[in-house]
Design a protein around this motif. Structure first.
Motif: not given
Length: 227
Positions: A87-96, A100-114, A131-133
């Motif tokens: 699961v990626v947890v990142s401050s870089l939460a741009d759509n791109r 890209a993270a999902l295409r590279a194999g992450a099952v989910g993405f959570v912005p750090k500020h969530s 998965g989670f977006v």
């Protein structure tokens, strides 16, 4: 789909900010019931940890680490983690970046500020094998559209084994085969064989072209022109 849930009792957090690691650890214990939490402040440290049993049930990865520049860290981690979800947890939460993270194999993405509720929803989804977006993520409008050069690059990079991904990183740093062999304590002929396999998987004819493919996964290629 068979009703079984994924076990989430342990996690490896890969992030170089101690205060955020502490806060995220408390959040995961509170909202996801994860009891055992380890941390790593470098990609190489995380990869070394994944060589040791038992494996964590989930890896939580910050994309912006001191020893990686972009999605190559996620790609290399996925090559090592096997069946362990990332699961990626990142401050870089741009759509791109999310796409890209999902295409590279992450099952989910959570912005750090969530908020905590978002983290809970994300790890509930992972536990259920889904998965989670984040809310507001807009995927590519036309899923049948031809893949962009960047998407093709990420897809090809994802084909590399862990050792091949490491060798490509060293090639990007300007190392020659002899230097790579010394760095990884393997024979130079083994390095040459790996380089040949890397170029075949990336569909390129030279080391320079391989480096250009790798650079497509860097953040400066993913983020908007104006920052």
């Amino acid at each position: 789909m068979d009703g079984s849930e994924r076990r989430l009792a342990s996690a490896l957090i890969v992030d170089d900010h101690p205060l955020f690691c502490d806060a995220l650890s408390m959040t995961l214990r509170a909202v996801a019931g994860i009891e055992v939490i380890e941390t790593a402040d470098r990609l190489e440290t995380a990869i070394a940890r994944l060589d040791i049993s038992p494996l964590p049930d989930v890896v939580v990865l910050d994309l912006n680490l001191p020893d990686v520049n972009g999605l190559d860290g996620l790609i290399r981690l996925r090559a090592t983690a096997g069946e362990v979800p990332v699961v990626v947890v990142s401050s870089l939460a741009d759509n791109r970046v999310i796409g890209a993270a999902l295409r590279a194999g992450a099952v989910g993405f959570v912005p750090k500020h969530s908020r905590r509720e978002v983290f809970k929803a994300a790890f509930d989804a992972v536990r259920a094998g889904e998965g989670f977006v984040p809310e507001g993520f807009v995927p590519q409008a036309d899923p049948n559209a031809p893949a962009s050069q960047r998407e093709e690059a990420i897809a090809r990079l994802s084909l590399l084994t862990r050792q091949q991904a490491k060798i490509l990183q060293l090639i990007c740093e300007g190392m020659l085969n002899k230097q790579i062999a010394y760095e990884l304590t393997i024979a130079e002929t083994t390095v040459k064989a790996h380089v040949t396999a890397i170029m075949r998987k990336l569909g390129v004819q030279s080391r320079t072209q391989a480096v250009l493919i790798a650079q497509e996964a860097n953040f400066d290629r993913l983020m908007p022109e104006n920052g």
